[in-house]
Design a protein around this motif. Structure first.
Motif, PDB file in Angstrom:
ATOM      1  N   ALA A 118      19.759  -8.827 -11.306  1.00 25.93           N
ATOM      2  CA  ALA A 118      19.015  -9.659 -12.259  1.00 25.93           C
ATOM      3  C   ALA A 118      17.913  -8.864 -12.953  1.00 25.93           C
ATOM      4  O   ALA A 118      17.683  -9.025 -14.160  1.00 25.93           O
ATOM      5  N   GLU A 119      17.251  -7.992 -12.200  1.00 22.80           N
ATOM      6  CA  GLU A 119      16.132  -7.253 -12.787  1.00 22.80           C
ATOM      7  C   GLU A 119      16.580  -6.132 -13.717  1.00 22.80           C
ATOM      8  O   GLU A 119      15.748  -5.470 -14.330  1.00 22.80           O
ATOM      9  N   GLN A 120      17.870  -5.920 -13.847  1.00 23.71           N
ATOM     10  CA  GLN A 120      18.365  -5.045 -14.895  1.00 23.71           C
ATOM     11  C   GLN A 120      18.305  -5.739 -16.253  1.00 23.71           C
ATOM     12  O   GLN A 120      18.463  -5.099 -17.287  1.00 23.71           O
ATOM     13  N   THR A 121      18.037  -7.062 -16.222  1.00 23.10           N
ATOM     14  CA  THR A 121      18.048  -7.848 -17.462  1.00 23.10           C
ATOM     15  C   THR A 121      16.726  -8.547 -17.739  1.00 23.10           C
ATOM     16  O   THR A 121      16.242  -8.531 -18.874  1.00 23.10           O
ATOM     17  N   ILE A 122      16.123  -9.171 -16.721  1.00 25.08           N
ATOM     18  CA  ILE A 122      14.919  -9.963 -16.957  1.00 25.08           C
ATOM     19  C   ILE A 122      13.695  -9.273 -16.359  1.00 25.08           C
ATOM     20  O   ILE A 122      13.814  -8.412 -15.494  1.00 25.08           O
ATOM     21  N   PRO A 123      12.486  -9.643 -16.803  1.00 26.81           N
ATOM     22  CA  PRO A 123      11.259  -8.999 -16.321  1.00 26.81           C
ATOM     23  C   PRO A 123      11.020  -9.227 -14.832  1.00 26.81           C
ATOM     24  O   PRO A 123      11.431 -10.241 -14.261  1.00 26.81           O
ATOM     25  N   SER A 124      10.321  -8.291 -14.218  1.00 25.26           N
ATOM     26  CA  SER A 124      10.029  -8.380 -12.790  1.00 25.26           C
ATOM     27  C   SER A 124       9.116  -9.563 -12.473  1.00 25.26           C
ATOM     28  O   SER A 124       9.279 -10.231 -11.458  1.00 25.26           O
ATOM     29  N   GLY A 125       8.139  -9.821 -13.348  1.00 27.80           N
ATOM     30  CA  GLY A 125       7.218 -10.929 -13.103  1.00 27.80           C
ATOM     31  C   GLY A 125       7.926 -12.267 -13.122  1.00 27.80           C
ATOM     32  O   GLY A 125       7.648 -13.149 -12.292  1.00 27.80           O
ATOM     33  N   LEU A 126       8.847 -12.435 -14.058  1.00 28.38           N
ATOM     34  CA  LEU A 126       9.623 -13.672 -14.114  1.00 28.38           C
ATOM     35  C   LEU A 126      10.473 -13.828 -12.863  1.00 28.38           C
ATOM     36  O   LEU A 126      10.607 -14.929 -12.318  1.00 28.38           O
ATOM     37  N   THR A 127      11.036 -12.720 -12.383  1.00 25.27           N
ATOM     38  CA  THR A 127      11.832 -12.765 -11.151  1.00 25.27           C
ATOM     39  C   THR A 127      10.983 -13.266  -9.986  1.00 25.27           C
ATOM     40  O   THR A 127      11.400 -14.143  -9.226  1.00 25.27           O
ATOM     41  N   GLY A 128       9.786 -12.696  -9.842  1.00 14.41           N
ATOM     42  CA  GLY A 128       8.897 -13.122  -8.763  1.00 14.41           C
ATOM     43  C   GLY A 128       8.539 -14.584  -8.858  1.00 14.41           C
ATOM     44  O   GLY A 128       8.448 -15.288  -7.838  1.00 14.41           O
ATOM     45  N   LEU A 129       8.340 -15.069 -10.061  1.00 12.06           N
ATOM     46  CA  LEU A 129       7.986 -16.475 -10.245  1.00 12.06           C
ATOM     47  C   LEU A 129       9.154 -17.387  -9.878  1.00 12.06           C
ATOM     48  O   LEU A 129       8.983 -18.405  -9.204  1.00 12.06           O
ATOM     49  N   LEU A 130      10.360 -17.030 -10.283  1.00  9.70           N
ATOM     50  CA  LEU A 130      11.525 -17.867  -9.993  1.00  9.70           C
ATOM     51  C   LEU A 130      11.829 -17.888  -8.498  1.00  9.70           C
ATOM     52  O   LEU A 130      12.262 -18.917  -7.962  1.00  9.70           O
ATOM     53  N   VAL A 160       0.757 -12.054  -8.225  1.00  7.42           N
ATOM     54  CA  VAL A 160       0.760 -10.602  -8.097  1.00  7.42           C
ATOM     55  C   VAL A 160       1.921 -10.007  -8.900  1.00  7.42           C
ATOM     56  O   VAL A 160       1.753  -9.039  -9.649  1.00  7.42           O
ATOM     57  N   ALA A 161       3.103 -10.604  -8.765  1.00  3.73           N
ATOM     58  CA  ALA A 161       4.285 -10.085  -9.464  1.00  3.73           C
ATOM     59  C   ALA A 161       4.114 -10.143 -10.978  1.00  3.73           C
ATOM     60  O   ALA A 161       4.414  -9.170 -11.690  1.00  3.73           O
ATOM     61  N   LEU A 162       3.626 -11.260 -11.486  1.00  6.80           N
ATOM     62  CA  LEU A 162       3.426 -11.391 -12.928  1.00  6.80           C
ATOM     63  C   LEU A 162       2.362 -10.429 -13.439  1.00  6.80           C
ATOM     64  O   LEU A 162       2.537  -9.782 -14.479  1.00  6.80           O
ATOM     65  N   SER A 163       1.271 -10.308 -12.691  1.00  5.02           N
ATOM     66  CA  SER A 163       0.181  -9.426 -13.109  1.00  5.02           C
ATOM     67  C   SER A 163       0.629  -7.975 -13.171  1.00  5.02           C
ATOM     68  O   SER A 163       0.331  -7.257 -14.138  1.00  5.02           O
ATOM     69  N   LEU A 164       1.351  -7.525 -12.159  1.00  5.51           N
ATOM     70  CA  LEU A 164       1.820  -6.133 -12.144  1.00  5.51           C
ATOM     71  C   LEU A 164       2.835  -5.887 -13.262  1.00  5.51           C
ATOM     72  O   LEU A 164       2.824  -4.820 -13.889  1.00  5.51           O
ATOM     73  N   GLY A 165       3.710  -6.848 -13.494  1.00  6.02           N
ATOM     74  CA  GLY A 165       4.686  -6.691 -14.564  1.00  6.02           C
ATOM     75  C   GLY A 165       4.029  -6.562 -15.922  1.00  6.02           C
ATOM     76  O   GLY A 165       4.442  -5.749 -16.759  1.00  6.02           O
ATOM     77  N   ILE A 166       2.980  -7.341 -16.145  1.00  6.42           N
ATOM     78  CA  ILE A 166       2.275  -7.308 -17.428  1.00  6.42           C
ATOM     79  C   ILE A 166       1.431  -6.037 -17.567  1.00  6.42           C
ATOM     80  O   ILE A 166       1.471  -5.351 -18.601  1.00  6.42           O
ATOM     81  N   CYS A 216      -0.004 -10.962   0.584  1.00  9.04           N
ATOM     82  CA  CYS A 216       0.030 -11.344  -0.829  1.00  9.04           C
ATOM     83  C   CYS A 216       0.475 -10.167  -1.692  1.00  9.04           C
ATOM     84  O   CYS A 216       1.224 -10.331  -2.662  1.00  9.04           O
ATOM     85  N   VAL A 217       0.016  -8.976  -1.313  1.00 13.83           N
ATOM     86  CA  VAL A 217       0.354  -7.778  -2.080  1.00 13.83           C
ATOM     87  C   VAL A 217       1.742  -7.265  -1.710  1.00 13.83           C
ATOM     88  O   VAL A 217       2.583  -7.017  -2.579  1.00 13.83           O
ATOM     89  N   LEU A 218       2.005  -7.122  -0.397  1.00 10.10           N
ATOM     90  CA  LEU A 218       3.249  -6.489   0.046  1.00 10.10           C
ATOM     91  C   LEU A 218       4.494  -7.274  -0.364  1.00 10.10           C
ATOM     92  O   LEU A 218       5.550  -6.681  -0.591  1.00 10.10           O
ATOM     93  N   TRP A 219       4.402  -8.584  -0.439  1.00  6.63           N
ATOM     94  CA  TRP A 219       5.560  -9.356  -0.903  1.00  6.63           C
ATOM     95  C   TRP A 219       5.350  -9.892  -2.314  1.00  6.63           C
ATOM     96  O   TRP A 219       6.082 -10.764  -2.775  1.00  6.63           O
ATOM     97  N   GLY A 220       4.343  -9.322  -3.022  1.00  2.00           N
ATOM     98  CA  GLY A 220       4.187  -9.593  -4.443  1.00  2.00           C
ATOM     99  C   GLY A 220       4.619  -8.406  -5.293  1.00  2.00           C
ATOM    100  O   GLY A 220       4.994  -8.557  -6.455  1.00  2.00           O
ATOM    101  N   ILE A 221       4.611  -7.194  -4.695  1.00  2.00           N
ATOM    102  CA  ILE A 221       4.960  -5.988  -5.455  1.00  2.00           C
ATOM    103  C   ILE A 221       6.436  -5.594  -5.427  1.00  2.00           C
ATOM    104  O   ILE A 221       6.839  -4.726  -6.207  1.00  2.00           O
ATOM    105  N   PRO A 222       7.293  -6.156  -4.552  1.00  2.00           N
ATOM    106  CA  PRO A 222       8.688  -5.696  -4.533  1.00  2.00           C
ATOM    107  C   PRO A 222       9.396  -5.812  -5.869  1.00  2.00           C
ATOM    108  O   PRO A 222      10.252  -4.986  -6.201  1.00  2.00           O
ATOM    109  N   TYR A 223       9.039  -6.821  -6.658  1.00  2.57           N
ATOM    110  CA  TYR A 223       9.738  -7.023  -7.927  1.00  2.57           C
ATOM    111  C   TYR A 223       9.469  -5.870  -8.898  1.00  2.57           C
ATOM    112  O   TYR A 223      10.353  -5.473  -9.656  1.00  2.57           O
TER     113      TYR A 223
END
Length: 315
Positions: free
Chosen positions: A96-108, A262-268, A24-31
């Protein structure tokens, strides 16, 4: 499906839960790491760095298990898998992550089950059209529509919408890749497939990365790139193989429904990324929709796996 020796008949063993949490963590933090890495590395350099680091770390394990020789016999399909699972997605995510947030990327990226279900329908699997799974498809894509139509993305203009399209293309590629594994690479070791694919992608992108790298990398970007290769690629794949062996191929990929949280939480929390109305409404719709589309609302295995399971998407 018979439960592994260390797994109880009705749930995960303690080791299974530990491995589940790790994934959950290791593939939630790449973004988060991708966002940091592309701050001073070009997207192609990030791809080359993380894949070569991951490949070098996995190579001893692949050699020890004799996993490379069988893979080399089907190298065209291994290259196809690497292109669809790694080469395309890793570059698109970085851009893509040069433009949009990391958490949104993980969600999409979490929309992979939705695209996989659509591909299954095209392939003739009518089970996806059962009420619960069909409802999941509709709910999941409705969630994506809410997010894309939100004021935050609209303010980002065409660049933000292009980035969203890139990430959704990544989700589609991640949905296609397992079909190559299941139909063409099921009889070869996954560890060998991953290792060879990582090296092939890394060597392909190395000259491109060198040519497109125009600034001196910062310490934070370099640290993020190393973390991508070590934690989110090499160690993550080792943990994923162990999780499959512990809880079975059907329930192992369930951690992918936790990754966007995980991705959204870390981004925020770490990057200070905004919480938009579109995310608040669309996020639960996407996660619930993906779960229903993939499982029909059940956590139980529906039958034995006859072939080695395809890998979950490696962000």
């Amino acid at each position: 499906m018979t439960a592994p020796a260390t797994q109880t008949a009705h749930g995960f063993s303690t080791r299974g839960w530990v491995l589940f949490a790790i994934m959950c963590v290791l593939w939630g933090i790449p973004y988060l790491f991708i966002k940091e890495a592309v701050a001073s590395f070009s997207p192609a350099a990030v791809v080359a760095g993380r894949t070569l680091i991951g490949g070098l770390l996995l190579l001893p394990f692949a050699l020890h298990r004799g996993a490379l020789r069988p893979v080399l016999k089907v190298w065209p399909w291994v290259l196809a898998f690497g292109a669809i699972e790694m080469a395309g997605p890793f570059l698109l995510l970085g851009h893509a992550e040069q433009t949009i947030p990391s958490g949104l990327t993980g969600l999409l990226v979490a929309t992979v089950p939705l695209f996989a279900a659509l591909i299954a329908v095209i392939g003739g699997d009518r089970g996806v059209l059962k009420p619960a799974r069909l409802t999941g498809l509709l709910v999941g894509f409705a969630g994506v529509a809410v997010i894309v139509a939100g004021p935050g993305l609209a303010a980002g203009g065409p660049g933000a919408l292009l980035a969203v399209g890139e990430v959704l293309l990544v989700a589609l590629l991640y949905a296609i890749a397992p079909f190559i594994v299941a139909r063409k690479l099921a009889d070869v070791p996954s560890l060998g497939t991953i290792t060879v694919a990582l090296f092939a992608v890394g060597l392909f992108y190395l000259p491109i990365g060198l040519l497109t790298q125009h600034q001196v990398p910062t310490l934070s970007s370099t640290t993020a790139l190393v973390a991508l290769g070590v934690l989110c690629t090499a160690i993550a794949f080792i943990a994923f193989f162990a999780l499959i062996g512990e809880v079975g191929p059907v329930r192992a990929p369930l951690f992918t429904y936790v990754n966007p949280i995980v991705a959204l939480s870390l981004g925020i929390l770490i990057l200070g990324e905004p919480i938009t109305t579109g995310l608040l409404i669309g996020f639960p719709l996407v996660v619930i929709g993906c779960w229903l589309a993939a499982t029909g609302g059940s956590l139980r295995a529906r039958g034995p796996a006859k072939a080695e399971p395809p890998t979950a998407p490696a962000p």
